[in-house]
Design a protein around this motif. Sequence first.
Motif, PDB file in Angstrom:
ATOM      1  N   ARG A   8       1.036  -1.181   0.021  1.00 56.20           N
ATOM      2  CA  ARG A   8       0.055   0.015  -0.174  1.00 56.20           C
ATOM      3  C   ARG A   8       0.892   1.130   0.020  1.00 56.20           C
ATOM      4  O   ARG A   8       1.906   1.138   0.753  1.00 56.20           O
ATOM      5  N   LEU A  17      -1.772   2.730  -4.269  1.00 54.52           N
ATOM      6  CA  LEU A  17      -1.321   1.296  -4.484  1.00 54.52           C
ATOM      7  C   LEU A  17      -2.141   0.694  -3.398  1.00 54.52           C
ATOM      8  O   LEU A  17      -2.048   1.107  -2.258  1.00 54.52           O
ATOM      9  N   ILE A  20      -1.178  -4.390  -3.240  1.00 53.84           N
ATOM     10  CA  ILE A  20      -0.680  -5.185  -4.577  1.00 53.84           C
ATOM     11  C   ILE A  20      -0.239  -6.106  -4.199  1.00 53.84           C
ATOM     12  O   ILE A  20       0.878  -6.193  -3.375  1.00 53.84           O
ATOM     13  N   GLY A  39      -1.510   3.791 -10.828  1.00 54.53           N
ATOM     14  CA  GLY A  39      -0.325   3.455 -10.220  1.00 54.53           C
ATOM     15  C   GLY A  39       0.740   2.802 -10.845  1.00 54.53           C
ATOM     16  O   GLY A  39       1.583   2.024  -9.881  1.00 54.53           O
ATOM     17  N   LEU A  43       4.356   1.971  -8.573  1.00 50.56           N
ATOM     18  CA  LEU A  43       4.788   0.371  -8.508  1.00 50.56           C
ATOM     19  C   LEU A  43       6.317   0.315  -8.696  1.00 50.56           C
ATOM     20  O   LEU A  43       7.148  -0.032  -8.137  1.00 50.56           O
ATOM     21  N   PHE A 209      -3.867  -2.551 -14.447  1.00 52.82           N
ATOM     22  CA  PHE A 209      -3.960  -1.742 -13.193  1.00 52.82           C
ATOM     23  C   PHE A 209      -5.131  -0.873 -13.393  1.00 52.82           C
ATOM     24  O   PHE A 209      -5.318  -0.334 -14.317  1.00 52.82           O
ATOM     25  N   GLY A 212      -5.374   1.867  -8.582  1.00 50.25           N
ATOM     26  CA  GLY A 212      -4.629   1.405  -7.493  1.00 50.25           C
ATOM     27  C   GLY A 212      -4.739   0.016  -7.380  1.00 50.25           C
ATOM     28  O   GLY A 212      -4.125  -0.590  -6.208  1.00 50.25           O
TER      29      GLY A 212
END
Length: 240
Positions: A8, A17, A20, A39, A43, A209, A212
Amino acid sequence: MIEIRNVRKSFGPLEVLKGIDLTVATGEVLSVIGGSGSGKSTLLTCINGLERIDSGSILIDGTEVHARSTDLDKLRRKVGIVFQQWNAFPHLTVIENVMLAPRKVLGMGKREAEEIAVRQLTHVGLADKLGVYPSRLSGGQQQRMAIARALAMSPKYMLFDEVTSALDPMLVGEVLDTLRMLAREGMTMICVTHEMKFAREVSDRVAFFHQGVMAEIAPPDELFEAPKRPETRQFLAATH
Ligand SMILES: Nc1ncnc2c1ncn2[C@@H]1O[C@H](COP(=O)(O)OP(=O)(O)OP(=O)(O)O)[C@@H](O)[C@H]1O
Ligand SMILES: [Mg+2]
């Protein structure tokens, strides 16, 4: 391998995020697609430790990127990153630009750094541009120089963030060809891209994606032919 666990990340009130989970195996080519602001770039910058994360963990070959005890400089040598645009040092020639990090970061001697720079620049098709200044290169050549510069550190992983999206359409192909070559050679790669044809051809898996969240991840045929999520279908319909 790269293991991303429940990561996060917020910028102020904005959660970019939202938990993930993703594992990228050694030798795998993963493409990341998705709308603006979903995001994707965040990432990548979290993976190589350019950004902190709020919770969760990212492990590279078992080393936790954001642990206090981790030597980030050392880790980053393993994880090359190439952005949409890289501002080369204008007063240095192409070969000098590529030699810089091996010399400064790895403490390599001039001879050895030169050898590596020539090898990597040749690899990306720039053998005839060694002594040229970056301003004299086309956009596609500049991006290939940026790739050579990352490769000169002998990374085990490469992260690409829309490396073709600032390019004239005529120049996209030569840069994608360079990425294809690296994929064929077995480089472990995460490619954030808008080039759906490329993602389809080159990737082992494609991650979509959305706001997020990694809404869907699948082998390219499956993701493009039979997306499971409505968001994926909508996105793909808009990009065709
Ligand atoms: N340093 C930052 N400070 C504040 N907000 C940020 C920062 N970096 C990114 N953001 C915000 O986080 C969200 C996700 O950004 P990110 O760059 O990861 O998206 P992206 O999927 O790469 O989008 P694009 O396709 O446009 O490149 C966006 O809303 C962006 O404005
Ligand atoms: Mg981005």
